[in-house]
Design a protein around this motif. Structure first.
Motif: not given
Ligand code: 2U9
Length: 359
Positions: A133-135, A161, A170, A172-173
């Motif tokens: 979910e972190i992309e 982020f 980075m 959140l998708r």
């Protein structure tokens, strides 16, 4: 004066130190700093002093009030930490114990729909793919032909982020599409996957929540065309809504990652004053879709002259609302058992193609 204040200060500090619990501490706070409190009273005497007196007494009384305020805050924090420790030590929960009575909760409608999707698409030869979910920027945007200037990249839509990780920005998708990118860069075609999961956008009102659920599908093979896409979606929607009278209308649209792109409307009819999927009294937009853009295929290291594909995406929360006749998205996040029962969800519902995916 100086010694009096020193004595007063140390008296208050020891009274605070001696407070046995939060209630006793609060009583000391009121006695010292409340409206009628001793230190508040001292502060009031400043008004009656000569400027010279006030210049020496003022800072000392304020310092006294500050040290008493700090001591109370520190004692309060210590009581709260001790209380938390006590709770952690006594309120243990053994997650492995069997249920004692009939289970109260149920599978959440969103999870239920995800299970139904997996079941229906497995029958069509699709695997379920998942990813982080972190992309990073590349998997979420660049590989999907979403250029730097695209509005979807703007800060107000995407949760970024701070800083960078290994030189990468980075986030959140914002959709589950990076899962398909990861599949295309790690597996040889043919590919047939669905990617259900959580997605995030900085958007919040009655019909949008900052976290929502999406499912996307991807097929990559030789000779794939829009006919495959339409048949797949029609077959899926018939199974999902458990009706044969599903009619699709593909409307030309635009997505950066598909070309051509089509918005998919599904026919609805009105039953007992409610719109239900099936029939053709009107159209409801349910999915987005298209042929995977050659640039996306190339970005994943495949030759677009050899490999083609189709993709589609839709909101799972919306699918659940349409299927179960729910009208308020916010109820999805309330955790209210009455809501689950109202919509007829039971604890051990499992979708099967033979028993009905919505059984
Ligand atoms: C790859 C290539 C193509 C996924 C697609 C849509 C159309 C779409 C939205 C519907 C409502 C998301 O929940 S929503 O806001 N999605 O309309 N998504 S095609 O296309 C892809 C994905 C991955 C590699």
């Amino acid at each position: 004066m100086t010694t009096d204040l020193d004595k007063l200060g140390s008296d208050w500090l020891s009274r605070i130190d001696a407070a046995a619990d939060l209630a006793a501490l609060e009583a000391e706070r009121v006695a010292a700093l409340g409206k009628q409190g001793a230190i508040t009273g001292l502060l009031k005497t400043l008004g009656g002093m000569s400027p010279e007196e006030r210049q020496t007494a003022g800072p000392r009384i304020h310092a006294l009030r500050e040290s008493v305020t700090d001591a109370i805050a520190a004692k309060k924090a210590a009581f709260e930490a001790a209380e938390l420790e006590r709770k952690l030590a006594t309120e243990t929960l053994d997650m492995t114990l069997p249920v004692l009575s009939a289970p109260q909760g149920s599978v959440h409608p969103v999870s239920q729909v995800m299970d139904e999707l997996a079941e229906i698409f497995a029958d069509l030869g699709f695997a379920v793919a998942t990813g982080p979910e972190i992309e990073d920027d590349w998997h979420n945007f660049t590989a999907l032909n979403i250029p730097e200037s695209h509005p979807a990249r703007a800060m107000h839509d995407t949760f970024y982020f701070p800083g960078e990780s290994e030189g990468k920005r980075m986030l959140l998708r914002t959709h589950t599409s990076p899962v398909q990118i990861r599949t295309m860069t790690s597996q040889e075609p043919p590919i047939r996957i669905i990617a259900p999961g959580r997605t995030y956008r900085s958007d919040s009102d009655a019909t949008h929540t900052p976290m929502f659920h999406q499912v996307e599908g991807l097929v990559i093979d030789r000779g794939i065309h829009m006919g495959h896409l339409k048949w797949t979606l029609e077959t899926f929607l018939k199974a999902f809504f458990e009706r044969d009278d599903i009619v699709l209308r593909l409307r030309p649209s635009y997505f950066p990652f598909t070309e051509p792109s089509a918005e998919v409307d599904v026919g609805y009819s009105v039953e007992k004053g409610r719109r239900v999927i099936g029939g053709s009294e009107g159209w409801m937009e349910v999915l987005g879709s298209g042929m995977v853009h050659p640039k996306v295929i190339a970005a994943c290291g495949l030759d677009p002259d050899e490999w083609q594909g189709f993709a589609f995406g839709c909101g799972i929360d919306r699918l659940a609302m349409l299927k179960y006749g729910m009208d308020d998205l916010r109820a999805f996040f309330d955790g209210d058992l009455r809501w689950l029962r109202h919509y007829g969800f039971a604890s051990l519902d499992v979708p099967t193609l033979s028993g009905g995916v919505g059984a």
